[in-house]
Design an enzyme around this catalytic site. Structure first.
Site, mmCIF file in Angstrom:
data_model
loop_
_atom_site.group_PDB
_atom_site.id
_atom_site.type_symbol
_atom_site.label_atom_id
_atom_site.label_comp_id
_atom_site.label_asym_id
_atom_site.label_seq_id
_atom_site.Cartn_x
_atom_site.Cartn_y
_atom_site.Cartn_z
ATOM 1 N N GLU A 34 125.447 -65.922 -0.420
ATOM 2 C CA GLU A 34 126.345 -65.869 -1.583
ATOM 3 C C GLU A 34 126.249 -64.495 -2.218
ATOM 4 O O GLU A 34 125.169 -64.064 -2.615
ATOM 5 C CB GLU A 34 125.992 -66.954 -2.598
ATOM 6 C CG GLU A 34 126.733 -66.864 -3.920
ATOM 7 C CD GLU A 34 128.245 -66.807 -3.771
ATOM 8 O OE1 GLU A 34 128.851 -65.852 -4.294
ATOM 9 O OE2 GLU A 34 128.826 -67.711 -3.133
ATOM 10 N N ALA A 115 127.741 -61.335 3.361
ATOM 11 C CA ALA A 115 127.531 -61.545 4.795
ATOM 12 C C ALA A 115 128.792 -61.200 5.578
ATOM 13 O O ALA A 115 129.910 -61.402 5.109
ATOM 14 C CB ALA A 115 127.145 -62.992 5.054
ATOM 15 N N GLY A 181 152.898 -71.324 -15.474
ATOM 16 C CA GLY A 181 152.761 -72.645 -16.095
ATOM 17 C C GLY A 181 152.168 -73.674 -15.158
ATOM 18 O O GLY A 181 152.513 -74.856 -15.230
ATOM 19 N N GLU A 203 157.229 -69.400 -17.169
ATOM 20 C CA GLU A 203 157.199 -69.971 -15.823
ATOM 21 C C GLU A 203 158.507 -69.663 -15.108
ATOM 22 O O GLU A 203 159.592 -69.920 -15.637
ATOM 23 C CB GLU A 203 156.981 -71.487 -15.904
ATOM 24 C CG GLU A 203 157.111 -72.236 -14.589
ATOM 25 C CD GLU A 203 156.186 -71.696 -13.513
ATOM 26 O OE1 GLU A 203 156.696 -71.327 -12.440
ATOM 27 O OE2 GLU A 203 154.970 -71.651 -13.747
ATOM 28 N N VAL A 257 149.013 -67.071 -12.273
ATOM 29 C CA VAL A 257 150.083 -67.484 -11.362
ATOM 30 C C VAL A 257 149.555 -68.134 -10.090
ATOM 31 O O VAL A 257 150.331 -68.519 -9.207
ATOM 32 C CB VAL A 257 150.983 -66.286 -10.993
ATOM 33 C CG1 VAL A 257 151.652 -65.729 -12.227
ATOM 34 C CG2 VAL A 257 150.192 -65.203 -10.259
ATOM 35 N N ASP A 298 138.725 -73.456 -0.391
ATOM 36 C CA ASP A 298 139.943 -72.698 -0.664
ATOM 37 C C ASP A 298 140.354 -71.770 0.464
ATOM 38 O O ASP A 298 141.532 -71.431 0.605
ATOM 39 C CB ASP A 298 139.765 -71.862 -1.938
ATOM 40 C CG ASP A 298 139.723 -72.707 -3.204
ATOM 41 O OD1 ASP A 298 139.735 -73.949 -3.091
ATOM 42 O OD2 ASP A 298 139.668 -72.123 -4.297
ATOM 43 N N HIS A 430 138.764 -105.807 -18.774
ATOM 44 C CA HIS A 430 139.611 -105.816 -19.973
ATOM 45 C C HIS A 430 138.743 -105.714 -21.216
ATOM 46 O O HIS A 430 137.725 -106.381 -21.311
ATOM 47 C CB HIS A 430 140.422 -107.116 -20.014
ATOM 48 C CG HIS A 430 141.258 -107.246 -21.257
ATOM 49 N ND1 HIS A 430 142.460 -106.589 -21.405
ATOM 50 C CD2 HIS A 430 141.057 -107.950 -22.407
ATOM 51 C CE1 HIS A 430 142.965 -106.887 -22.588
ATOM 52 N NE2 HIS A 430 142.140 -107.711 -23.213
#
Length: 443
Positions: A34, A115, A181, A203, A257, A298, A430
């Protein structure tokens, strides 16, 4: 001299630290690289810090509306911005230390540095980091994403915020223009609006929140319009210091964005890793075009959400271990942590119409839930279920608190292909707001 490992994980965000834990727990000699901070963007600059700030804002909102519930509170409650930011920082530090402790406790070797994959040797993959060389049997690439800065004319000539700067502010601006947006933009709009900042959301699309359900998105926009947020839809931006035409004035600009996968400087070309769109191409096992290189989170460019990354990481490690498993994107929940919250899972009406698929919508106001009415004076909201020709639940869209906590119930129905009749047989406690899902089945 090379140091050898069963698996090297490049990136210590949600995908990376999840994979490292799972791999080490199952006996794989694991190393994690990392270059910034364990926890990645989500823990350090995204999910956790923003939700910490939003919770402070929610408490402030609750105090402001206390009289609706028969509670006498300060007429004009104040807040200490420095303490809000300090609490956010403490929360991040606590969770980061917790992740590190779990990793080291499981025997994961953590290397702080950038890395790079440099090639193959002796049937293994070679990685270079800070002057040292490593040989590994498998690699999981999960370097995450970065903020997109659009090529807006004039933007480079002014000082602007990204989400990083907005999370570490020392003072509040009197007004804020948010370019974008989407989810990030709306969450910051929510926070700053609660803090008394005049917020303007710009937007370029016809509606906020991109590919999410348009009806609930429009309802959320209407809620924030009532709170004083200005929206400029179908609007493209260029920045001028002394512009005269169609000018939107603000003390600060926040650019939000979207995000894009980080694939540069990883050495992917040294193993001829195939790229698809903006990210790394993977199959249902999160395996890339190389038989011993996986990608999760990602960087695949598919679903830029932390909870998707967790699951993708597990699938990758399971495949390395020979455990049958594969990734499904059928029911990935999406949540906007505004006040009220908006949550979505599965198909949207717009998506189905675009694909020419037939469907049925069953929707009901959130006020059909007694618990919702008791806890949301004068509040509204919507629960929408979408079913296919076989009466199977294929989508759910919720506006109203606590949508983030109950959307998973609908997600389970979508993932498992429950029909309306099958879902009806489940008993909901409930009174809970989640009962609205059950009520919507009878519409």
């Amino acid at each position: 001299m090379y140091m050898e490992y069963d698996i090297a994980i490049i990136g210590g965000g949600p995908a990376g630290y999840t994979a490292a834990e799972r791999a080490s727990e199952n006996g794989l000699k694991t190393i994690l690289f990392e270059k910034n901070a364990i926890g990645g963007v989500c823990l350090n600059e995204g999910c956790i810090p923003t939700k910490t700030l939003l919770y402070s804002a929610k408490i402030l909102d609750s105090i402001k509306s206390a009289s609706k519930y028969g509670i006498v509170a300060m007429k004009d409650p104040s807040f200490d911005l420095a303490k809000i930011i300090d609490r956010k920082n403490k929360t991040v530090r606590k969770l980061t230390l917790g992740v590190k402790a779990r990793l080291t406790g499981n025997g994961v070797t953590i290397v702080e540095g950038e890395a790079r994959i440099t090639g193959e040797e002796f049937g293994n993959i070679r990685i270079h980091c800070d002057g040292k060389e490593y040989l590994v049997k498998n690699v999981l690439v999960c370097t995450g994403s970065e903020t997109v800065i659009p090529p807006i004319k004039g933007l480079s000539e002014v000082k602007y915020w990204t989400s990083r700067e907005a999370l570490d502010l020392n003072d509040l601006p009197k007004s804020l223009a948010i370019i974008g947006g989407g989810v990030i933009g709306m969450e910051f709009a929510s926070f700053f609006n609660s803090m008394g900042v005049k917020v303007k959301v710009i937007e370029m699309l016809p509606e906020i929140l991109g590919n999410m359900d348009k009806e609930t998105s429009a309802m959320l926009r209407s809620e924030y319009k009532k709170k004083g947020v200005e929206f400029f839809l179908n609007t493209k931006v260029f920045v001028e210091k002394n512009g005269k035409a169609d000018t939107i004035e603000a003390d600060k600009i926040l650019v939000s964005v979207g995000r894009r996968p980080i694939t540069k400087s990883l050495g992917l070309e040294n193993l001829a890793i195939e790229i698809q769109g903006a990210g790394i191409k993977v199959n249902e096992h999160m395996l890339t075009s190389h038989p011993h290189v996986y990608a999760a989170g990602d960087i695949t460019g598919f679903s830029l959400l932390a909870h998707t990354a967790y699951r993708e990481a597990e699938v990758a490690i399971h495949h390395i271990l020979g455990i049958p498993d594969e990734m499904s994107y059928k029911a990935i929940p999406a949540v906007v942590y505004t006040n009220p919250e908006l949550a979505s899972v599965g198909k949207t009406e717009e998506e189905l119409v675009a694909n020419g698929e037939s469907f049925r919508v069953q929707k009901i106001p959130m006020t059909y839930s007694g618990r919702f009415v008791a806890e949301n004076e004068n509040g509204n909201g919507l629960c929408k279920l979408i079913t296919d020709d076989e009466d199977r639940i294929i989508g759910c869209h919720l506006l109203g608190n606590p949508a983030s906590e109950i959307i998973v119930t609908a997600g389970i129905a979508v993932e498992n292909g429950y029909t309306v009749d099958e879902f009806k047989k489940n008993i909901f406690p409930h009174p809970t707001v989640s009962e609205i899902l059950h009520e919507s089945l009878y519409i």
